[in-house]
Motif scaffolding. Structure first.
Motif, mmCIF file in Angstrom:
data_model
loop_
_atom_site.group_PDB
_atom_site.id
_atom_site.type_symbol
_atom_site.label_atom_id
_atom_site.label_comp_id
_atom_site.label_asym_id
_atom_site.label_seq_id
_atom_site.Cartn_x
_atom_site.Cartn_y
_atom_site.Cartn_z
ATOM 1 N N VAL A 1 0.825 -1.345 0.030
ATOM 2 C CA VAL A 1 0.189 0.091 -0.158
ATOM 3 C C VAL A 1 0.869 1.091 -0.022
ATOM 4 O O VAL A 1 0.526 2.103 -0.755
ATOM 5 N N ASP A 2 2.184 1.176 0.695
ATOM 6 C CA ASP A 2 2.904 2.433 0.680
ATOM 7 C C ASP A 2 3.499 2.430 -0.853
ATOM 8 O O ASP A 2 3.352 3.795 -1.170
ATOM 9 N N LEU A 3 4.010 1.493 -1.532
ATOM 10 C CA LEU A 3 4.330 1.789 -2.789
ATOM 11 C C LEU A 3 3.023 2.038 -3.954
ATOM 12 O O LEU A 3 3.391 3.095 -4.661
ATOM 13 N N LEU A 4 1.915 1.565 -3.585
ATOM 14 C CA LEU A 4 0.956 1.989 -4.391
ATOM 15 C C LEU A 4 0.569 3.433 -4.147
ATOM 16 O O LEU A 4 0.369 4.194 -5.366
ATOM 17 N N ALA A 5 0.679 3.924 -3.073
ATOM 18 C CA ALA A 5 0.319 5.209 -2.912
ATOM 19 C C ALA A 5 1.403 6.177 -3.679
ATOM 20 O O ALA A 5 0.936 7.354 -4.408
ATOM 21 N N LYS A 6 2.760 5.802 -3.706
ATOM 22 C CA LYS A 6 3.630 6.627 -4.735
ATOM 23 C C LYS A 6 3.389 6.252 -5.991
ATOM 24 O O LYS A 6 3.424 7.369 -6.980
ATOM 25 N N GLU A 7 3.053 5.111 -6.473
ATOM 26 C CA GLU A 7 2.351 4.913 -7.974
ATOM 27 C C GLU A 7 1.281 5.864 -8.444
ATOM 28 O O GLU A 7 1.319 6.262 -9.403
ATOM 29 N N LEU A 8 0.407 6.241 -7.462
ATOM 30 C CA LEU A 8 -0.746 6.811 -7.771
ATOM 31 C C LEU A 8 -0.050 8.505 -7.916
ATOM 32 O O LEU A 8 -1.393 9.435 -8.247
ATOM 33 N N ALA A 9 0.795 8.893 -7.301
ATOM 34 C CA ALA A 9 1.271 10.096 -7.217
ATOM 35 C C ALA A 9 0.898 10.991 -8.423
ATOM 36 O O ALA A 9 0.678 12.144 -8.361
ATOM 37 N N THR A 10 1.083 10.534 -9.722
ATOM 38 C CA THR A 10 0.969 11.335 -10.926
ATOM 39 C C THR A 10 -0.504 11.742 -11.033
ATOM 40 O O THR A 10 -0.839 12.750 -11.636
ATOM 41 N N TYR A 11 -1.282 11.018 -10.452
ATOM 42 C CA TYR A 11 -2.636 11.309 -10.531
ATOM 43 C C TYR A 11 -3.139 12.146 -9.413
ATOM 44 O O TYR A 11 -3.936 12.913 -9.522
ATOM 45 N N THR A 12 -2.836 11.768 -8.088
ATOM 46 C CA THR A 12 -3.112 12.350 -6.955
ATOM 47 C C THR A 12 -2.412 13.502 -6.411
ATOM 48 O O THR A 12 -2.785 14.107 -5.503
ATOM 49 N N ASP A 13 -1.399 13.900 -7.344
ATOM 50 C CA ASP A 13 -0.632 14.991 -6.814
ATOM 51 C C ASP A 13 -1.362 16.301 -6.703
ATOM 52 O O ASP A 13 -1.187 17.143 -6.032
#
Ligand code: PRP
Length: 179
Positions: free
Chosen positions: A24-36
Motif C-alpha cells: 500500500v505504501d508503494l501503491l500510494a507512490k504509484e498513484l502520485a502522478t494522478y493524485t498530486d
C-alpha cells in the motif's frame, strides 16, 4: 491465524499484514502522478473497501475530499449476482473534478464499470479506479482497472474488508476460504 474459527474456515493466509502495508505504501507512490493535484475526490466503495481506503488515503500526501458509495452485487455470497445495485448514491460534488474510486476487489468488473459510468454521468472530469486485489482471469466486461495492489488467482478471499456473509471484514490480513 490464531482463532478457532479461522483454523476451521480458512485454507491459508494469502497476504499478511506487513506485505499489505508495504504494498500500500508503494501503491500510494504509484498513484502520485494522478493524485498530486490537490482537490481530487476519493470515492470509497462500501463496504469492502473500508480498510484499504483508510490505509491508502492516509499515505497520499495531497489534499482530497473523501466520499462513499454503497454498492452491492454479492449480497454476502461467493459469486456476483450480476445485478450491481448502487444502494446509496453519494452526495459528493464530482462535477468537473478528478475522481479516484477505491475498491477492495476486481472480480467480474461489473461493480467498477457501473460506478465509473455513474460518476461520469455526474460530470466527473476524469475517473480512475484502484483496487487492493485484481483476479487473474478472463472477464466478460470490457473494462480494466487502472491501479491494483495485488493480482490473485480465482479463489474466494476474505479479510482486510472482504467478507463472507458479513463476517471476517475486520481481519488484518487476506485469507483464502476453504471450499
Ligand atoms: C464486492 C466487492 C466489490 C465487488 C467486486 O462487493 O466489495 O465491490 O463485489 O466484484 P465484481 O468485480 O464482480 O463486481 P459486495 O457486493 O460483496 O459488497 P460489499 O463490498 O458490501 O461486501
Amino acid at each position: 491465524m490464531n482463532c478457532t474459527f479461522e483454523r476451521v474456515f480458512f485454507d491459508r493466509v494469502l497476504l499478511g499484514e506487513q506485505e499489505i502495508r508495504e504494498r500500500v505504501d508503494l501503491l500510494a507512490k504509484e498513484l502520485a502522478t494522478y493524485t498530486d493535484d490537490d482537490g481530487f475526490v476519493l470515492v470509497v466503495i462500501l463496504k469492502g473497501a473500508l480498510m484499504f481506503a483508510a490505509d491508502l488515503s492516509r499515505r497520499i500526501p495531497s489534499q482530497c475530499s473523501i466520499d462513499f458509495l454503497t454498492v452491492s452485487s454479492y449480497y454476502g455470497g461467493t459469486q456476483s449476482t450480476g445485478n450491481v445495485h448502487i444502494v446509496d448514491g453519494h452526495s459528493a460534488e464530482v462535477y468537473g473534478k478528478k475522481v479516484l474510486v477505491v475498491d477492495d476487489i476486481f472480480d467480474t468488473g461489473l461493480t467498477l464499470q457501473t460506478v465509473v459510468k455513474f460518476l461520469e454521468q455526474k460530470g466527473a472530469q476524469e475517473v480512475r479506479t484502484c483496487v487492493l486485489l485484481k483476479k487473474k482471469k478472463v472477464r466478460g466486461v470490457p473494462f480494466e482497472v487502472d491501479y491494483h495492489a495485488f493480482e490473485i488467482e480465482d479463489e474466494f478471499v476474505v479479510g482486510y474488508g472482504l467478507d463472507y456473509q458479513g463476517e471476517y471484514r475486520k481481519l488484518p490480513y487476506v485469507g483464502v476460504m476453504k471450499t
